[in-house]
Design an enzyme around this catalytic site. Structure first.
Site, short mmCIF file in Angstrom:
data_model
loop_
_atom_site.label_atom_id
_atom_site.label_comp_id
_atom_site.label_asym_id
_atom_site.label_seq_id
_atom_site.Cartn_x
_atom_site.Cartn_y
_atom_site.Cartn_z
N ARG B 27 5.80 2.29 22.80
CA ARG B 27 4.93 3.43 22.52
C ARG B 27 5.42 4.30 21.36
NH1 ARG B 27 1.75 7.67 25.96
NH2 ARG B 27 3.72 8.73 26.29
N THR B 28 6.49 3.87 20.71
CA THR B 28 7.03 4.70 19.62
C THR B 28 6.08 4.80 18.44
OG1 THR B 28 8.33 2.72 19.22
CG2 THR B 28 9.52 4.65 19.97
N CYS B 51 22.64 42.70 17.21
CA CYS B 51 22.95 41.64 18.19
C CYS B 51 23.84 42.17 19.30
CB CYS B 51 23.63 40.48 17.47
SG CYS B 51 24.42 39.31 18.60
N CYS B 54 27.57 40.51 19.29
CA CYS B 54 28.56 40.67 18.22
C CYS B 54 29.65 41.66 18.66
CB CYS B 54 27.88 41.16 16.94
SG CYS B 54 27.14 39.82 15.96
N ALA B 60 22.89 45.87 26.65
CA ALA B 60 21.74 46.42 27.39
C ALA B 60 22.15 47.43 28.45
CB ALA B 60 20.94 45.29 28.04
N HIS B 113 28.62 35.66 14.12
CA HIS B 113 27.21 35.52 14.49
C HIS B 113 26.54 34.29 13.87
CE1 HIS B 113 23.38 37.28 15.89
NE2 HIS B 113 22.85 36.92 14.73
N ASN B 153 22.30 27.06 26.46
CA ASN B 153 20.96 26.83 25.94
C ASN B 153 21.01 27.13 24.46
OD1 ASN B 153 19.74 26.30 28.46
ND2 ASN B 153 19.51 28.49 28.86
N SER B 161 17.55 33.35 23.74
CA SER B 161 16.92 34.54 23.16
C SER B 161 17.81 35.23 22.13
CB SER B 161 16.55 35.52 24.29
OG SER B 161 17.65 35.73 25.15
N HIS B 164 23.33 34.23 18.43
CA HIS B 164 24.80 34.33 18.44
C HIS B 164 25.37 33.19 19.30
CE1 HIS B 164 28.43 36.94 17.84
NE2 HIS B 164 28.87 36.06 18.72
N HIS B 166 26.73 31.29 21.99
CA HIS B 166 27.16 31.66 23.34
C HIS B 166 26.63 30.69 24.37
CE1 HIS B 166 23.05 33.19 23.58
NE2 HIS B 166 23.21 33.35 24.88
N GLN B 168 26.53 30.18 29.01
CA GLN B 168 26.50 30.94 30.25
C GLN B 168 27.25 30.21 31.35
OE1 GLN B 168 22.73 32.71 31.48
NE2 GLN B 168 21.74 31.86 29.66
N LYS B 311 9.60 16.07 22.50
CA LYS B 311 9.05 15.35 23.65
C LYS B 311 8.63 16.38 24.69
CE LYS B 311 8.42 12.55 27.16
NZ LYS B 311 7.24 11.68 27.27
N PHE B 312 7.40 16.30 25.15
CA PHE B 312 6.94 17.20 26.20
C PHE B 312 7.17 16.58 27.57
CE2 PHE B 312 4.83 18.90 22.54
CZ PHE B 312 4.76 20.25 22.79
O1 LIG Z 1 19.65 33.07 28.48
P1 LIG Z 1 18.74 33.82 29.41
O2 LIG Z 1 17.95 34.82 28.66
O3 LIG Z 1 19.44 34.39 30.60
O4 LIG Z 1 17.69 32.81 30.02
C1 LIG Z 1 17.55 31.46 29.69
O5 LIG Z 1 18.41 30.66 30.50
C2 LIG Z 1 18.18 30.73 31.90
C3 LIG Z 1 19.10 29.74 32.59
O6 LIG Z 1 18.86 28.41 32.19
C4 LIG Z 1 16.72 30.47 32.26
O7 LIG Z 1 16.52 30.80 33.61
C5 LIG Z 1 15.76 31.29 31.41
O8 LIG Z 1 14.43 30.87 31.65
C6 LIG Z 1 16.10 31.10 29.93
O9 LIG Z 1 15.24 31.85 29.11
O1 LIG Z 2 -1.49 13.22 26.14
P1 LIG Z 2 -0.50 12.33 25.48
O2 LIG Z 2 -0.55 12.48 24.02
O3 LIG Z 2 -0.54 10.91 25.91
O4 LIG Z 2 0.98 12.80 25.91
C1 LIG Z 2 1.29 13.92 26.70
O5 LIG Z 2 1.28 13.57 28.07
C2 LIG Z 2 2.18 12.55 28.46
C3 LIG Z 2 2.10 12.39 29.97
O6 LIG Z 2 2.46 13.57 30.65
C4 LIG Z 2 3.62 12.85 28.02
O7 LIG Z 2 4.41 11.72 28.22
C5 LIG Z 2 3.68 13.25 26.55
O8 LIG Z 2 5.00 13.70 26.25
C6 LIG Z 2 2.67 14.37 26.28
O9 LIG Z 2 2.70 14.74 24.92
#
Ligand SMILES: O=P(O)(O)O[C@H]1O[C@H](CO)[C@@H](O)[C@H](O)[C@H]1O
Ligand SMILES: O=P(O)(O)O[C@H]1O[C@H](CO)[C@@H](O)[C@H](O)[C@H]1O
Lengths: 347, 347
Positions: B27-28, B51, B54, B60, B113, B153, B161, B164, B166, B168, B311-312
């Site tokens: 499917r690529t 920030c 920093c 906050a 930063h 993340n 968000s 910087h 970091h 967790q 990738k969704f």
């Molecule tokens: O870094 P934040 O702002 O605490 O938050 C981020 O990491 C968290 C832990 O994975 C998630 O729950 C939040 O949805 C994401 O935005």
């Molecule tokens: O609708 P599409 O273009 O086939 O694809 C969408 O739905 C699929 C099934 O959930 C996912 O695998 C894809 O990542 C998404 O972009």
């Protein structure tokens, strides 16, 4: 001090898939400095010459869509599953592999490019349910197709690459793991109680009346106690129905109404075309009776605070455990209070 | 016809968490008309007065950061877990709930930063590993903290968000469910073989040499056979080490190099600051010996085709089963071939 689920961090158990979610109700006050999404452009034409789902247009594989005027389904031009794959199992040391095969389809909900489910008439949503039933039957009857997964990705945020109202069906030989989990839980409850797990759960929710957002004679919509996504919703038939194939005509109308109302409330929440992934979980088509199954439709929407701020399921959620901030009760209270008339259709 | 994993749709088994992924190698070729992300703005200042991470700046909650010059950790001002929550269990009909408590921390990787892990010196990444070790020790020693989840993340796409550099730490009383799954699998292998599951897996990968992307004396980086995310990577110590606390000084340097190289290859892939969620899975701190545990670091990056196309993980993936298009072998081949010198630092 006693545990207060409106105040204290706690975990909730999902009776359907045997997993837990971490709920942090005190964290709703957190400011947001991160990514904001663009809202979807409103006002689409009813026909788009460049859309491969509009009636009469040519698709990626060269075929032309018919001039359909209700619903229309066809084999996905980029199917993730194919019919002719050998279903061998290969074990090589610690590596385990199994061939899988299936059929992927695209379901156009309407010829009108500008619509979405909440903007459609209940009668037209009944047609959508009708084609889901037909596909569930036909695909499920094929030897070797053991599960039929019906779903919709709505909105660019949920990976939808074409705004024309449509959903998908991936039907396949193996039973997907989320379905395996739900089968297992329902089966053990059924064996013990000879009653449907979801039926009993729905009764408890009706008694407690804290998470219901809407109901009619045949269907109820609620935010499940163990919801992961901020405004997650489940639509459940009141009667113990194993699959959409078993719905009566009047139940089908009730289901169409439930879909219209849930998606309308969603759009009204942030006055935007609300993105989500939704789908139906129901009895596998592997030839067994599956009395344990109680079909339901789930909606997983990512938006959290506004049309542009979503909940990220990232580090902790992917590596450790799903986590949410607003409680299921807060989300249900908000959704319940929203109008059943779409904000674009108010006089 | 025999199953060919380079051609045919198939499922692969994850030995660590007992789940499956659907792989659709054919499917690529699918075109993409959907959402495109904006790339992250390059060139950040080394210090940003606005920030909250920093050195010297006000946070906050009103506290000021010290003028730290290597790494710095503090309690998260918006912790999802708190220390004083009652850990009651409440069962009400079908609803199951458990209070949870813990400590959430933020770890600044550098006072600068403008940096990210791949742009940092190996020596500075050793300092990051050092503070992870210290926190794992100190938090893990607290009565009632049974797991210490270290993660990062990176990038707005992954819900970060603040740019910087970091990460967790969420440490807590309950053991998160992904860790429970991995514990179970490793324990049953250990009981049967008295060898580490991941150690044996790594030996097999070294023999096969199809998914390794880099190794030195002490660590290897590979795309696991069962990878879900397009360019998912796992860093594994060659010695059977239960947690980062057990690393020798020279292994610590080897780990820092592995992190630098993996994240550098990531940035080089699409010549962008590559977003991901990464984290360490290791022995729980619940007082048991956990000989079965073999610590590892995983990277889950969303990008698929370019700096702007991800990738969704949506409808089918959320409702049914994780699914991927490019194979682990393709991803590993691409990553292996990329330079170990960052594209921003080439002469
Ligand atoms: O870094 P934040 O702002 O605490 O938050 C981020 O990491 C968290 C832990 O994975 C998630 O729950 C939040 O949805 C994401 O935005
Ligand atoms: O609708 P599409 O273009 O086939 O694809 C969408 O739905 C699929 C099934 O959930 C996912 O695998 C894809 O990542 C998404 O972009």
């Amino acid at each position: 001090m006693k545990l207060d689920i409106n105040e204290h961090p706690h975990r909730r158990y999902n009776i359907l898939n045997d997993e837990w979610v971490l709920v942090s109700p005190h964290r709703t006050k957190r400011p947001w400095q991160g990514k904001q999404e663009k809202t979807a452009p409103a006002d689409r034409p009813t026909y788009d010459a460049g859309c491969y789902l509009c009636p009469g247009n040519v698709r990626a594989n060269g075929d032309s869509n018919p001039n359909y005027n209700t619903v229309y389904s066809f084999k996905n031009d980029f199917s993730a599953l194919l019919t002719d794959t050998p279903s061998d199992e290969i074990n090589e040391g610690l590596l385990r592999t199994k061939g899988d095969n299936g059929i992927c389809k695209v379901i156009c909900f309407s010829p009108d490019h500008s619509l979405t489910l909440p903007l459609m008439q209940v009668r037209s949503i009944e047609d959508v349910i009708g084609i889901w039933q037909k596909e569930y039957h036909e695909l499920g009857d094929i030897e070797g197709i053991n599960y039929v997964q019906i779903f919709e990705n709505k909105g660019a945020l949920m990976g939808c690459s074409n705004p024309h109202p449509h959903g998908q069906i991936w039907s396949q030989n193996s039973i997907p793991q989320e379905v395996v989990k739900k089968s297992k839980q329902q089966l053990s409850y059924w064996n013990e109680n000879k009653r449907s797990l979801l039926g009993d759960y729905l009764k408890q929710e009706q008694q407690m009346d804290k998470r219901l957002i809407w109901q009619n004679e045949h269907f109820a919509a609620l935010v499940p106690y163990w919801a992961v996504w901020p405004y997650e919703v489940m639509i459940i038939p009141k009667r113990h129905v194993r699959s959409i194939a078993d719905l009566t005509e009047i139940e089908k109308t009730g289901f169409a109404k439930a879909i219209k109302i849930v998606t309308t409330k969603y759009d009204n929440l942030f006055e935007t075309s609300f993105p989500y992934s939704a789908g139906i979980h129901q009895a596998p088509t592997d030839g067994k009776a599956h009395h344990e199954w109680h079909f339901h439709m789930v909606f997983y929407p990512p938006l959290l605070r506004s049309a542009t701020i979503k909940k990220f399921m990232v580090g902790y959620e992917l590596l450790a455990n799903p986590q949410r901030d607003i409680t299921a009760e807060q989300a249900a209270g908000t959704l319940e209070g929203l109008s059943e008339v779409h904000y674009c259709q108010r006089k």
